[in-house]
Design a protein around this motif. Structure first.
Motif, PDB file in Angstrom:
ATOM      1  N   ARG A  85     -24.495 -25.992   5.090  1.00  0.00           N
ATOM      2  CA  ARG A  85     -23.604 -26.766   5.948  1.00  0.00           C
ATOM      3  C   ARG A  85     -24.377 -27.215   7.177  1.00  0.00           C
ATOM      4  O   ARG A  85     -24.997 -26.388   7.860  1.00  0.00           O
ATOM      5  N   GLU A 102     -28.740 -28.853  17.098  1.00  0.00           N
ATOM      6  CA  GLU A 102     -28.380 -29.139  15.709  1.00  0.00           C
ATOM      7  C   GLU A 102     -28.318 -27.814  14.962  1.00  0.00           C
ATOM      8  O   GLU A 102     -29.297 -27.070  14.918  1.00  0.00           O
ATOM      9  N   ARG A 150     -16.532 -22.733   4.994  1.00  0.00           N
ATOM     10  CA  ARG A 150     -16.378 -23.637   6.137  1.00  0.00           C
ATOM     11  C   ARG A 150     -17.124 -23.056   7.330  1.00  0.00           C
ATOM     12  O   ARG A 150     -17.252 -21.830   7.460  1.00  0.00           O
ATOM     13  N   ALA A 151     -17.575 -23.918   8.197  1.00  0.00           N
ATOM     14  CA  ALA A 151     -18.297 -23.500   9.395  1.00  0.00           C
ATOM     15  C   ALA A 151     -17.910 -24.398  10.553  1.00  0.00           C
ATOM     16  O   ALA A 151     -17.664 -25.601  10.370  1.00  0.00           O
ATOM     17  N   ARG A 152     -17.878 -23.822  11.731  1.00  0.00           N
ATOM     18  CA  ARG A 152     -17.608 -24.574  12.957  1.00  0.00           C
ATOM     19  C   ARG A 152     -18.411 -23.940  14.077  1.00  0.00           C
ATOM     20  O   ARG A 152     -18.745 -22.744  14.042  1.00  0.00           O
ATOM     21  N   SER A 153     -18.712 -24.715  15.107  1.00  0.00           N
ATOM     22  CA  SER A 153     -19.526 -24.238  16.230  1.00  0.00           C
ATOM     23  C   SER A 153     -18.910 -24.689  17.542  1.00  0.00           C
ATOM     24  O   SER A 153     -18.220 -25.714  17.614  1.00  0.00           O
ATOM     25  N   TRP A 154     -19.182 -23.951  18.592  1.00  0.00           N
ATOM     26  CA  TRP A 154     -18.732 -24.279  19.947  1.00  0.00           C
ATOM     27  C   TRP A 154     -19.626 -23.523  20.937  1.00  0.00           C
ATOM     28  O   TRP A 154     -20.463 -22.711  20.551  1.00  0.00           O
ATOM     29  N   THR A 174     -21.065 -19.839  16.328  1.00  0.00           N
ATOM     30  CA  THR A 174     -20.828 -20.468  15.028  1.00  0.00           C
ATOM     31  C   THR A 174     -20.046 -19.489  14.166  1.00  0.00           C
ATOM     32  O   THR A 174     -20.461 -18.330  14.006  1.00  0.00           O
ATOM     33  N   LEU A 184     -23.774 -28.895  10.760  1.00  0.00           N
ATOM     34  CA  LEU A 184     -22.688 -29.142  11.698  1.00  0.00           C
ATOM     35  C   LEU A 184     -23.027 -30.296  12.629  1.00  0.00           C
ATOM     36  O   LEU A 184     -24.221 -30.623  12.837  1.00  0.00           O
TER      37      LEU A 184
END
Length: 456
Positions: free
Chosen positions: A166, A120, A35-39, A51, A168
């Motif tokens: 992945r 992106e 899983r990956a998430r960014s902010w 990330t 995001l």
């Protein structure tokens, strides 16, 4: 797992755009998936992109996180376009900890100007080189203490990952002219280390190339001082610039190595040095520099060499003492073995064949001597003195025969009586009878006394 391809064929004459969304779920709710998430950071001066990539509850290391930056124009074209990668180096600015699975990087709108920017982010396995912690590792092992600049999360047993990718959701941020005009004070080096090369009289410095607010470093300034206060609080005034070479600038996240040749300035060989460094985003001489790095202590080589010599001398002395102890122990063992090899002959303990021959000769001389035992008859045997067996008594002295002893058999006479300085026989001579000779014996050598049995 792997890469899936989905193809859409558009009918001719249909200008409508098509949007496709693919949703995937794991086979099991407890199965670990990537899983990956960014902010982003709260402020935009400077802007930090984050990330996080995990497989289950464990961080993914060695992944590649690419960021594609677009600044669209009013007519749909791109006024500015850039691409860079997020890093997990733990250099301290902006990435605090290495190995925690959080990748970060600065971004500056100085090149593109004010406006709306779209980010992106795509996460891949970096050519099948990404890996994660082993599933048997407990989650509590992630607690490595509070994060600090330049820190490192220890990596336990790891396992490779299957290829993954992945993409995001994009992030859009607007920058104002004030944001573009501001110059953030960033790009601190937090992992400066020094290694002493005593044999070459040099010091090797290593660190990670800093991120100068989204720009690469252009040049470095290396300074040294003789105390911590001078290198930390009075970096500009009390410290001295190293003028014998300069580090070569590399892209952000690259490991940089620079060697200080202390022979260029021999006065620095006998004193400890405290070294620090900072980077510049612009190569101009009057451009502002970045933050000062952590300091690293470089001991004077003249202090290190005597210490190493003392340690080597101490080791040599220890080896010599050990060899002496072994030699003494072997000598004692040889002596004990030689004592065991002594042989016994004629009732006496003999240490060598020569000693046995000497004793036999002495015994022969004693038995054929008319004077009997003397003080020289003591035979030394180690720490004890032994007396040889006694001889028969002396023959009677006859002063009438030229004042000497008779020439006949000496065992055929009786002892006389000592009167007025001479011996007198007490009877006539009796023929010698071997059966009546008797026997002779002696007491132990401890009291050194003799006892004779008188012949009958």
């Amino acid at each position: 797992t792997g890469t899936w391809t989905y193809t859409i064929e558009r009918f001719p004459g249909n200008p409508q755009p098509h949007y496709v969304q693919v949703m995937a779920t794991p086979r099991s709710k407890v199965a670990p998936v990537v899983r990956a998430r960014s902010w982003t950071s709260q402020g935009v001066t400077p802007l930090i992109l984050y990330t996080e990539v995990k497989r289950g509850d464990y961080p993914v290391l060695g992944a590649r996180i690419e960021v594609l930056v677009n600044k669209p124009a009013m007519n749909g074209t791109n006024l500015y376009r850039d691409k860079f990668e997020l890093l997990d180096t733990g250099s301290g600015d902006p990435d605090l900890t290495k190995g925690d699975g959080i990748y970060s990087r600065y971004f500056t709108p100085m090149r593109g100007g004010p406006g709306l920017y779209t980010f992106e982010i795509m996460v891949t396995d970096n050519g099948n080189t990404a890996y994660a912690w082993h599933e048997t590792i407990l989650v509590q092992s992630l607690e490595a203490g509070p994060p600090c600049c330049g820190s490192l999360v220890p990596t336990p047993a790891v396992q490779p990952l299957s290829p993954f990718q992945r993409v995001l959701p994009p992030i859009s941020i607007t920058f104002t002219p004030d944001d573009v005009a501001s110059q953030p004070f960033v790009g601190r080096i937090g992992d400066l280390r020094a290694e002493i090369l005593a044999s070459e009289l040099k010091a090797r410095l290593t660190w990670t190339a800093p991120d100068m607010g989204g720009l690469p470093v252009s040049r470095y300034e290396l300074r040294f001082a003789h105390s911590v206060t001078d290198i930390v609080d009075r970096f500009e005034t009390a410290s001295e610039v190293w003028d014998y070479g300069s580090p070569f600038p590399l892209p952000p996240g690259s490991e940089t190595v620079f060697t200080m040749d202390l022979t260029r300035n021999p006065s620095l060989l006998d004193i400890p040095l405290f070294v620090s460094i900072r980077g510049f985003a612009d190569s101009a001489n009057n451009s502002p520099g970045g933050p000062i790095s952590n300091w690293s202590m470089d001991f004077g080589l003249e202090l290190i060499l005597p210490i190493l010599g003392g340690i080597a001398l101490l080791m040599i002395l220890i080896v010599v003492c050990y060899l002496c102890m072994l030699r003494r122990r072997n000598g004692n063992a040889v002596k004990k073995q030689s004592g065991k090899d002594k042989h016994v002959g004629n009732g006496k303990q003999l240490s060598s064949p020569n000693a046995s021959i000497t004793i036999l000769l002495h015994e022969h001389e004693r038995r054929h001597s008319p004077y009997g035992q003397t003080g020289e008859d003591l035979i030394s045997n180690g720490s004890h003195a032994q007396l040889p067996p006694p001889v028969p008594p002396l023959p009677a002295f006859n002063h009438q025969h030229s004042g000497g002893y008779p020439s006949g058999p000496i065992y055929g006479v009786h002892p006389g009586t000592f009167v007025n300085g001479g011996y007198h026989r007490n009877g006539s001579m009796v023929p010698f009878n071997p059966s009546l000779q008797g026997s002779l014996s002696s007491v132990s050598s401890g009291d050194r006394k003799k006892r004779n049995v008188t012949m009958v």
